[in-house]
Design an enzyme around this catalytic site. Structure first.
Site, PDB file in Angstrom:
ATOM      1  N   HIS A  72       0.806  -1.208  -0.113  1.00  0.00           N
ATOM      2  CA  HIS A  72       0.042   0.069   0.057  1.00  0.00           C
ATOM      3  C   HIS A  72       0.889   1.406   0.030  1.00  0.00           C
ATOM      4  CE1 HIS A  72      -4.077  -1.364   1.484  1.00  0.00           C
ATOM      5  NE2 HIS A  72      -3.808  -2.469   0.612  1.00  0.00           N
ATOM      6  N   TYR A 201      -8.979   6.155   7.487  1.00  0.00           N
ATOM      7  CA  TYR A 201      -9.116   6.488   8.769  1.00  0.00           C
ATOM      8  C   TYR A 201     -10.211   7.605   9.015  1.00  0.00           C
ATOM      9  CZ  TYR A 201      -4.727   3.794  10.117  1.00  0.00           C
ATOM     10  OH  TYR A 201      -3.891   2.832  10.290  1.00  0.00           O
ATOM     11  N   PRO A 292      -3.663   0.687  18.730  1.00  0.00           N
ATOM     12  CA  PRO A 292      -3.272  -0.123  17.304  1.00  0.00           C
ATOM     13  C   PRO A 292      -3.516   1.112  16.298  1.00  0.00           C
ATOM     14  CG  PRO A 292      -5.529  -0.762  18.109  1.00  0.00           C
ATOM     15  CD  PRO A 292      -4.873  -0.394  19.225  1.00  0.00           C
ATOM     16  N   LYS A 296       1.354   0.223  14.971  1.00  0.00           N
ATOM     17  CA  LYS A 296       2.887  -0.065  15.391  1.00  0.00           C
ATOM     18  C   LYS A 296       3.278  -1.373  16.410  1.00  0.00           C
ATOM     19  CE  LYS A 296       3.825   3.193  13.553  1.00  0.00           C
ATOM     20  NZ  LYS A 296       4.431   2.829  12.322  1.00  0.00           N
ATOM     21  N   TYR A 382       4.317   6.676  10.223  1.00  0.00           N
ATOM     22  CA  TYR A 382       3.488   5.406   9.969  1.00  0.00           C
ATOM     23  C   TYR A 382       4.014   4.418   9.137  1.00  0.00           C
ATOM     24  CZ  TYR A 382      -1.046   3.176   8.674  1.00  0.00           C
ATOM     25  OH  TYR A 382      -1.949   2.147   8.442  1.00  0.00           O
TER      26      TYR A 382
HETATM   27  P1  FAS Z   1       2.283 -11.501  21.541  1.00  0.00           P
HETATM   28  O1  FAS Z   1       1.488 -11.250  22.670  1.00  0.00           O
HETATM   29  O2  FAS Z   1       1.790 -11.800  20.199  1.00  0.00           O
HETATM   30  O3  FAS Z   1       3.025 -13.211  21.966  1.00  0.00           O
HETATM   31  C1  FAS Z   1       3.268 -13.429  23.222  1.00  0.00           C
HETATM   32  C2  FAS Z   1       3.114 -15.138  23.292  1.00  0.00           C
HETATM   33  O4  FAS Z   1       3.764 -15.398  24.660  1.00  0.00           O
HETATM   34  C3  FAS Z   1       1.892 -15.508  23.140  1.00  0.00           C
HETATM   35  O5  FAS Z   1       2.067 -16.444  22.025  1.00  0.00           O
HETATM   36  C4  FAS Z   1       1.635 -15.832  24.641  1.00  0.00           C
HETATM   37  O6  FAS Z   1       0.631 -17.088  24.336  1.00  0.00           O
HETATM   38  C5  FAS Z   1       2.969 -16.201  25.139  1.00  0.00           C
HETATM   39  N1  FAS Z   1       2.971 -16.519  26.607  1.00  0.00           N
HETATM   40  C6  FAS Z   1       2.122 -15.628  27.363  1.00  0.00           C
HETATM   41  N2  FAS Z   1       2.606 -16.133  28.789  1.00  0.00           N
HETATM   42  C7  FAS Z   1       3.291 -17.080  28.569  1.00  0.00           C
HETATM   43  C8  FAS Z   1       3.783 -18.088  29.379  1.00  0.00           C
HETATM   44  N3  FAS Z   1       3.652 -17.825  30.878  1.00  0.00           N
HETATM   45  N4  FAS Z   1       4.636 -18.841  29.275  1.00  0.00           N
HETATM   46  C9  FAS Z   1       4.933 -19.195  27.759  1.00  0.00           C
HETATM   47  N5  FAS Z   1       4.178 -18.340  26.929  1.00  0.00           N
HETATM   48  C10 FAS Z   1       3.646 -17.440  27.397  1.00  0.00           C
HETATM   49  N6  FAS Z   1      -0.849  -4.342  16.723  1.00  0.00           N
HETATM   50  C11 FAS Z   1      -0.862  -3.551  15.569  1.00  0.00           C
HETATM   51  O7  FAS Z   1       0.184  -2.966  15.060  1.00  0.00           O
HETATM   52  N7  FAS Z   1      -2.220  -3.399  14.913  1.00  0.00           N
HETATM   53  C12 FAS Z   1      -3.434  -4.151  15.446  1.00  0.00           C
HETATM   54  O8  FAS Z   1      -4.242  -3.909  14.761  1.00  0.00           O
HETATM   55  C13 FAS Z   1      -3.271  -4.632  16.516  1.00  0.00           C
HETATM   56  N8  FAS Z   1      -4.457  -5.579  17.411  1.00  0.00           N
HETATM   57  C14 FAS Z   1      -4.071  -6.186  18.201  1.00  0.00           C
HETATM   58  C15 FAS Z   1      -5.160  -6.830  18.691  1.00  0.00           C
HETATM   59  C16 FAS Z   1      -5.262  -7.440  20.026  1.00  0.00           C
HETATM   60  C17 FAS Z   1      -6.546  -8.142  20.625  1.00  0.00           C
HETATM   61  C18 FAS Z   1      -3.841  -7.643  20.781  1.00  0.00           C
HETATM   62  C19 FAS Z   1      -3.911  -8.293  22.280  1.00  0.00           C
HETATM   63  C20 FAS Z   1      -2.852  -6.961  20.094  1.00  0.00           C
HETATM   64  C21 FAS Z   1      -3.083  -6.204  19.001  1.00  0.00           C
HETATM   65  N9  FAS Z   1      -1.800  -5.452  18.286  1.00  0.00           N
HETATM   66  C22 FAS Z   1      -1.998  -5.039  17.331  1.00  0.00           C
HETATM   67  C23 FAS Z   1      -0.657  -5.601  18.970  1.00  0.00           C
HETATM   68  C24 FAS Z   1       0.004  -6.957  18.744  1.00  0.00           C
HETATM   69  O9  FAS Z   1      -0.237  -7.108  17.209  1.00  0.00           O
HETATM   70  C25 FAS Z   1       1.216  -6.980  19.291  1.00  0.00           C
HETATM   71  O10 FAS Z   1       2.155  -5.714  19.060  1.00  0.00           O
HETATM   72  C26 FAS Z   1       2.103  -8.206  18.905  1.00  0.00           C
HETATM   73  O11 FAS Z   1       1.362  -9.470  19.012  1.00  0.00           O
HETATM   74  C27 FAS Z   1       3.301  -8.290  19.562  1.00  0.00           C
HETATM   75  O12 FAS Z   1       4.012  -9.385  19.441  1.00  0.00           O
HETATM   76  P2  FAS Z   1       4.954 -10.194  20.812  1.00  0.00           P
HETATM   77  O13 FAS Z   1       5.744  -9.258  21.429  1.00  0.00           O
HETATM   78  O14 FAS Z   1       5.257 -11.421  20.373  1.00  0.00           O
HETATM   79  O15 FAS Z   1       3.779 -10.401  21.769  1.00  0.00           O
HETATM   80  C1  PHB Z   2      -5.431  -3.916  10.760  1.00  0.00           C
HETATM   81  O1  PHB Z   2      -5.706  -4.236   9.645  1.00  0.00           O
HETATM   82  O2  PHB Z   2      -5.786  -4.719  11.727  1.00  0.00           O
HETATM   83  C2  PHB Z   2      -5.075  -2.612  11.300  1.00  0.00           C
HETATM   84  C3  PHB Z   2      -4.611  -1.798  10.350  1.00  0.00           C
HETATM   85  C4  PHB Z   2      -4.247  -0.351  10.599  1.00  0.00           C
HETATM   86  C5  PHB Z   2      -4.392  -0.206  12.087  1.00  0.00           C
HETATM   87  C6  PHB Z   2      -4.628  -0.950  12.897  1.00  0.00           C
HETATM   88  C7  PHB Z   2      -5.143  -2.229  12.731  1.00  0.00           C
HETATM   89  O3  PHB Z   2      -3.843   1.122  12.249  1.00  0.00           O
END
Ligand code: FAS
Ligand code: PHB
Length: 389
Positions: A72, A201, A292, A296, A382
């Site tokens: 994009h 957005y 989100p 980032k 961004y």
């Molecule tokens: P993660 O949380 O992805 O991974 C951590 C891992 O550790 C998980 O697999 C978990 O099961 C494991 N774990 C936890 N406790 C443990 C234990 N005691 N023992 C062993 N393993 C354990 N970011 C965006 O940029 N855009 C978005 O739209 C967006 N939407 C999101 C929606 C939700 C619901 C959430 C929660 C986050 C969202 N994020 C978004 C942020 C997300 O993408 C995170 O930044 C990303 O998953 C970060 O990756 P990790 O640091 O690997 O953490």
């Molecule tokens: C998504 O596609 O999940 C998404 C894209 C842009 C954002 C947040 C989430 O800023």
């Protein structure tokens, strides 16, 4: 059990760290408390910054990304009566990629299980110990219920917001900053062709809305809602109607389709410092959470582990501590830059209910849509500032 780097958590941060270390000849073991299916099915991020794409490609993980990912070259900013396009390549020479986090994790897991370092799913009772010594360990119970001890040289806490690693760091001191926003995101996945070429957005008097996507046939859309809202009170019809209202533009409409997933995501900013205690290093959501809006979260996790992998290779191969000693400060510099940008995008686009705020937000949006300088500042942040900048 023994390895050089014990990694807690098989999200994008832990899996990519293991991959980057393996490519440099450093062995690791990844411990994950959930199942493979659960980890791969978690619907989260959707946007990859150029450095994330470059890092995954250089690590041999770019094939499907380049085949199925959507490059994009900008986003649309909208407020009533106006939809303005920011052209990222002309503003800052970079673009972004649409490729769901679920796909990134599937690619990482597949590579790990195809001859990569050990990845143990469904472990429990994970606890890092001895992190103030040169021989830390991780106690855990394996999937068969047997108690295990993983002896390591280094422990990486990539266990997300709810894992045990951050608490272990904070026991030795440190600081936490937190801001909870007075709104949440209701997100849906729908089998519907996106009605837009790039993300929209939209600021609206009734609340923010975001039109994103996962592929040419899957849309990902979000609505600002009150944090107290319950997903069961939101029928598909009510969601689509709200999206129609908030994204309305003359001669255009949202494409509807079967909703395949819907959930409500709270919004917070969270930073924990330092990102290190002795031989335990934090990366990704274990150390920081961003709203989100700025896309980032996942990209910041990738930036952390890129720095951490370089630092651990230098420590374990060259026996030099300069990069591990500066890791936390260097990572936190980017964390705060991304935390600020995510807060700025969130504050500009989400209705607080205060009409004075609304006028400030509209003034800011009009500025970004009319000034190349203001648009460039958004575009540079961004699409992701160069690592180390
Ligand atoms: P993660 O949380 O992805 O991974 C951590 C891992 O550790 C998980 O697999 C978990 O099961 C494991 N774990 C936890 N406790 C443990 C234990 N005691 N023992 C062993 N393993 C354990 N970011 C965006 O940029 N855009 C978005 O739209 C967006 N939407 C999101 C929606 C939700 C619901 C959430 C929660 C986050 C969202 N994020 C978004 C942020 C997300 O993408 C995170 O930044 C990303 O998953 C970060 O990756 P990790 O640091 O690997 O953490
Ligand atoms: C998504 O596609 O999940 C998404 C894209 C842009 C954002 C947040 C989430 O800023």
């Amino acid at each position: 059990m023994r390895t050089q780097v014990g990694i807690i958590g098989a999200g994008p941060a832990g899996l990519l760290l293991s991959r980057l270390l393996a490519l440099q000849g450093i062995d690791s073991v990844v411990l994950e408390n959930r199942s493979r299916d659960y980890v791969e099915a978690r619907v989260r991020a959707g946007i990859l910054e150029q450095h994330t794409v470059d890092t995954l490609t250089a690590a041999g993980l770019g094939d499907r990304l380049h085949r199925q990912g959507l490059e994009h070259s900008g986003i649309h900013l909208q407020y009533p009566g106006t939809r303005h396009t920011l052209d990222f390549p002309s503003l800052c020479g970079r673009s972004v990629w649409v490729y769901g986090q679920t796909e990134v994790v599937k690619d990482l897991v597949a590579a790990q299980l195809d001859g990569g370092p050990p990845l143990l799913f469904e472990v429990s009772d994970v606890q890092p110990e001895g992190v103030d010594t040169d021989s830390p360990r991780i106690r855990f119970t394996d999937a068969a219920g047997a108690p295990q001890v993983l002896e390591c040289d280094v422990v990486a806490g990539t266990d997300g917001f709810h894992g045990p690693s951050r608490a272990t760091v904070q026991e030795a001191g440190g600081r936490v900053w937190e801001r909870t926003y007075p709104y949440a995101w209701l997100g849906i996945l729908a089998d519907a062709t996106p009605a837009t070429d790039e993300l929209v957005y939209a600021w609206h008097p009734e609340g923010f809305a975001l039109y994103s996507m996962r592929s040419p046939s899957v849309s990902r859309l979000y609505l600002q809602v009150d944090p107290s809202e319950r997903i069961e009170d939101w029928s598909d019809e009510r969601i689509w109607d709200a999206l129609d209202t908030r994204m309305a533009l003359e001669g255009w409409s949202v494409n509807r389709g079967p909703v395949t997933e819907k959930s409500i995501l709270p919004m917070r900013s969270f930073v924990s410092a330092p990102m290190r205690r002795g031989r335990l290093f934090l990366a990704g959501d274990a150390a920081h959470i961003v709203p989100p809006t700025g896309a980032k979260g996942l990209n910041l996790a990738v930036a952390d582990v890129t720095l951490l992998a370089q630092a651990l290779v230098r420590l374990l191969q060259d026996k030099e501590t300069d990069l591990v000693d500066s890791y936390s400060d260097r990572a936190l510099a980017r964390v705060w830059r991304c935390t600020h940008f995510s807060w700025w995008m969130t504050s500009m686009l989400h209705r607080s209910g205060d009409d004075f705020d609304a006028q400030l937000q509209l003034a800011q949006l009009r500025r970004v849509c009319s000034s190349e300088t203001a648009a460039r500042e958004l575009a540079e942040n961004y699409t992701g500032l160069p690592l180390g900048s």
